[in-house]
Design a protein around this motif. Structure first.
Motif, short mmCIF file in Angstrom:
data_model
loop_
_atom_site.label_atom_id
_atom_site.label_comp_id
_atom_site.label_asym_id
_atom_site.label_seq_id
_atom_site.Cartn_x
_atom_site.Cartn_y
_atom_site.Cartn_z
N SER A 1 38.26 30.04 21.53
CA SER A 1 38.42 31.27 21.89
C SER A 1 38.39 31.95 23.34
N SER A 2 37.70 31.04 24.29
CA SER A 2 37.65 31.35 25.60
C SER A 2 39.08 30.99 26.23
N PHE A 3 39.77 29.97 25.55
CA PHE A 3 41.09 29.59 26.36
C PHE A 3 42.06 30.69 25.49
N VAL A 4 41.87 30.82 24.46
CA VAL A 4 43.07 31.75 23.83
C VAL A 4 42.84 33.43 24.70
N GLN A 5 41.76 33.65 24.74
CA GLN A 5 41.64 34.87 25.56
C GLN A 5 41.69 34.75 26.92
N GLY A 6 41.82 33.88 27.65
CA GLY A 6 41.95 33.54 29.21
C GLY A 6 40.97 33.86 30.15
N GLY A 7 40.15 35.08 29.94
CA GLY A 7 39.22 35.46 30.91
C GLY A 7 40.04 36.14 32.09
N GLY A 8 40.12 35.59 33.45
CA GLY A 8 40.56 36.08 34.42
C GLY A 8 41.96 35.48 34.41
N ASN B 1 27.81 34.06 39.91
CA ASN B 1 29.17 34.02 40.10
C ASN B 1 29.89 33.58 38.82
N PRO B 2 30.49 34.42 38.19
CA PRO B 2 31.12 33.90 36.73
C PRO B 2 32.26 33.08 37.16
N ALA C 1 14.83 49.65 46.21
CA ALA C 1 15.13 50.40 47.64
C ALA C 1 15.63 51.82 47.65
N ASP C 2 15.75 52.13 46.42
CA ASP C 2 16.47 53.79 46.20
C ASP C 2 17.77 53.83 47.02
N ALA C 3 18.50 52.72 46.74
CA ALA C 3 19.71 52.54 47.51
C ALA C 3 20.71 53.65 47.01
N GLN C 4 21.59 54.30 48.10
CA GLN C 4 22.27 55.69 47.95
C GLN C 4 23.95 55.13 48.01
N ARG C 5 24.69 55.71 47.07
CA ARG C 5 26.10 55.29 46.97
C ARG C 5 26.08 53.68 47.10
N ALA C 6 25.56 53.16 45.96
CA ALA C 6 25.65 51.90 45.67
C ALA C 6 26.26 51.50 44.29
N ALA C 7 26.87 50.48 44.27
CA ALA C 7 27.79 50.24 42.96
C ALA C 7 27.36 48.49 42.83
N ILE C 8 27.32 48.02 41.70
CA ILE C 8 27.10 46.74 41.42
C ILE C 8 28.09 46.31 40.06
N GLY C 9 28.65 45.40 40.28
CA GLY C 9 29.49 44.94 39.03
C GLY C 9 29.90 43.47 39.27
N ILE C 10 30.33 42.71 38.11
CA ILE C 10 30.32 43.27 36.89
C ILE C 10 29.20 42.75 35.99
N HIS D 1 33.82 41.59 28.00
CA HIS D 1 34.16 40.37 28.33
C HIS D 1 33.94 40.07 29.95
N LYS D 2 34.01 38.63 30.24
CA LYS D 2 33.62 38.23 31.68
C LYS D 2 34.84 38.05 32.34
N ALA D 3 34.68 38.33 33.77
CA ALA D 3 35.80 38.12 34.80
C ALA D 3 34.99 38.28 35.84
N GLN D 4 35.33 37.70 37.15
CA GLN D 4 34.79 37.47 38.39
C GLN D 4 35.08 38.90 38.89
N MET D 5 34.18 39.31 39.87
CA MET D 5 34.31 40.68 40.42
C MET D 5 35.22 40.25 41.71
N ALA D 6 36.50 40.46 41.60
CA ALA D 6 37.39 40.10 42.96
C ALA D 6 38.37 40.93 43.37
N ASP D 7 38.41 42.16 42.79
CA ASP D 7 39.44 42.94 42.66
C ASP D 7 38.90 44.58 42.89
#
Length: 511
Positions: free
Chosen positions: A25-32, A313-314, A332-341, A422-428
């Protein structure tokens, strides 16, 4: 003369220390990657995409080849390819190539670091089967990732192996085109190239393999300048340093009209890499120190500080769900921070069930049994929801359509988390925007990636830091529990040499 050429592809980068297998199923779906495709659908899907198959299709059509597309598939890096998936896919490729005979040539789009449950040298075994099917005189050209762990079996069975020259990999299609050009040259030549193969004796951490930094940038520039005249092609493969088998490690492969030309190029590039060994290292922070440094820099920055959560790193086999960096941001109560995925199907489902604007109490991520990691229990606000379908338009994915399944932006304090099914590397950058986060307006971005993210994020970054929260891909290969590496291989640049407790295998110095 119209040349009849078969096209096929089977890509997987295997981290034998990672927690999850790649099944069918991993190859059928393709991921990234693009989803599995056959025949005419392969041609249609491959045309214009930044993958090796894309460059081959473009060159083949321009050259007037009679193309025989068989099967193309790829799966996001993980632990071993399951035996059943490997056999099904390899059998179909070999059967398709056999049915397409007679052929003038074969083009294979592979990765170079595939390990199956039952076969350490996944690509070498496949190329050898293709060679047996087409016979000794039909040239086989292979496009490969620069992270390939190249083996003698691969070199022996193929007529030319051509590797990427960029990391982040923005030249995947270009590499396919270069390999197709070499296949054309072999078909015209009617005789094989002379080959030279060199294996180096130290593992290179992937975080420091980037070709936008030294020493790799200079090595690749000088290597490319060697080609021409009697030298047809030369490739340096830094290797994927998380595959526990004797073929793991950096290599150089060169091809020429004469053995002298091939040997001279291989020796020159190998010497260049060996001289650069001390430079293949870098500085990394622990999570709290990295976040503190990011907050300090962000106080006067005009662009985001980007942090690589490199050990989850996926693209190197991680499940993209560890919580170490998220915990550090919240502490750290970081402000205007984002993390993905953070890939957590249950959390994404809970967010969709609750609806936008709702608050949910969940245990987020941390379910891959990584030492030092655990689910993060907290109350989150569901800021936005998404079906997970979008176009990744940056230079790494190159316009590929991604489907991450039910997804959401969750917020805790002023930290926003991209959660997907689903999994994909955060590269975009679009991998933030599809859930409503504008990356350019954040003070801190934490990307679950090692290097590929640099292609799209370096232009918007104030600076880039590398952090080492618990994850399945240690930044240093010396921290992995090796059992089957080639005796004598150094576990990192300038590091100790690995030796098994007892071995009958020859060491690198003896081979």
């Amino acid at each position: 003369m119209t040349r009849r050429v078969a096209l096929a592809g089977f890509l997987h980068e295997t981290n034998t220390f990672a927690p999850s297998l790649a099944d069918m199923s991993s190859f059928v779906q393709g991921g990234g990657y693009m989803p599995m495709a056959r025949g005419a659908a392969l041609m249609e899907a491959g045309r214009g995409i930044n993958l090796g198959i894309g460059g081959a299709v473009e060159h083949g059509e321009a050259a007037g080849w009679n193309l025989q597309p068989i099967l193309w598939c790829g799966a996001i890096p993980s632990a071993h390819v399951s035996q059943s998936a490997y056999n099904l896919i390899a059998d179909e490729i070999v059967a398709g190539i056999t049915a397409a005979l007679p052929l003038d040539g074969v083009f294979l789009d592979l990765h170079g670091a595939m390990v199956a449950e039952h076969e350490d040298d996944g690509e070498g075994a496949l190329i050898a089967r293709v060679r047996a099917a087409v016979g000794p005189d039909v040239p086989i050209a292979v496009a490969l990732d620069l992270h390939g762990n190249i083996t003698a079996q691969m070199v022996d069975a193929a007529d030319v192996l051509v590797g990427f020259r960029t990391y982040p990999h923005v030249d995947m299609a270009e590499t396919g085109r270069r390999a197709a050009v070499q296949l054309d040259a072999l078909m015209v030549r009617g005789a094989p190239f002379a080959k030279a193969f060199r294996r180096l004796d130290f593992l290179i951490p992937i975080a420091w393999q980037s070709t936008v930094m030294e020493p790799a940038a200079g090595i690749y520039d000088r290597m490319a300048a060697l080609e021409g005249g009697d030298l047809a092609s030369v490739s340096f493969f830094p290797g994927f340093p998380a595959a526990d088998f004797a073929g793991c490690g950096p290599t150089v492969v060169a091809y020429g009209a004469t053995q002298t030309a091939a040997d001279a190029a291989a020796d020159r590039v190998a010497g260049d890499v060996n001289r650069a060994e001390p430079a293949f290292a870098g500085k990394a922070f622990d999570p709290d120190a990295g976040v503190a440094e990011a907050i300090r820099i962000a106080a006067t920055a005009t662009k985001p500080v980007v942090i690589a959560d490199t050990q989850d790193n996926p693209g190197a086999g991680g499940d993209s769900n560890t919580t170490g960096m998220l915990r550090a941001l919240v502490r750290a109560d970081a402000q205007r921070a984002a993390i993905g995925i953070i890939v957590d199907p249950a959390a994404a489902k809970a967010a969709h069930a609750a609806g936008q604007g709702a608050e949910i109490d969940i245990a987020l991520g941390g379910f891959s049994n990584i030492p030092g990691d655990s689910p993060f229990q907290a109350r989150f606000t569901v800021e936005t929801l998404s079906d997970g379908k979008f176009i990744a338009s940056g230079p790494f994915y190159g316009g590929a359509p991604l489907d991450l399944g039910a997804s959401a932006c969750l917020r805790i304090g002023d930290v926003r988390i991209v959660v997907s099914t689903h999994k994909a590397q955060m590269a975009d950058q679009q991998m933030y925007r599809f859930v409503g986060i504008e990356p350019t307006t954040q003070a801190i971005l934490v990307n679950k990636s090692s290097v590929h993210f640099r292609a799209d994020f370096q232009p918007i970054a104030e600076t880039i830091l590398v952090c080492t929260a618990p994850g399945p891909m240690p930044i240093s290969p010396a921290r992995l529990a090796w059992t089957s590496l080639a005796p004598g291989m150094k576990l990192e640049p300038m590091g100790v040499r690995w030796m098994p407790a007892k071995t009958s295998e020859p060491s690198l110095e003896e081979s």
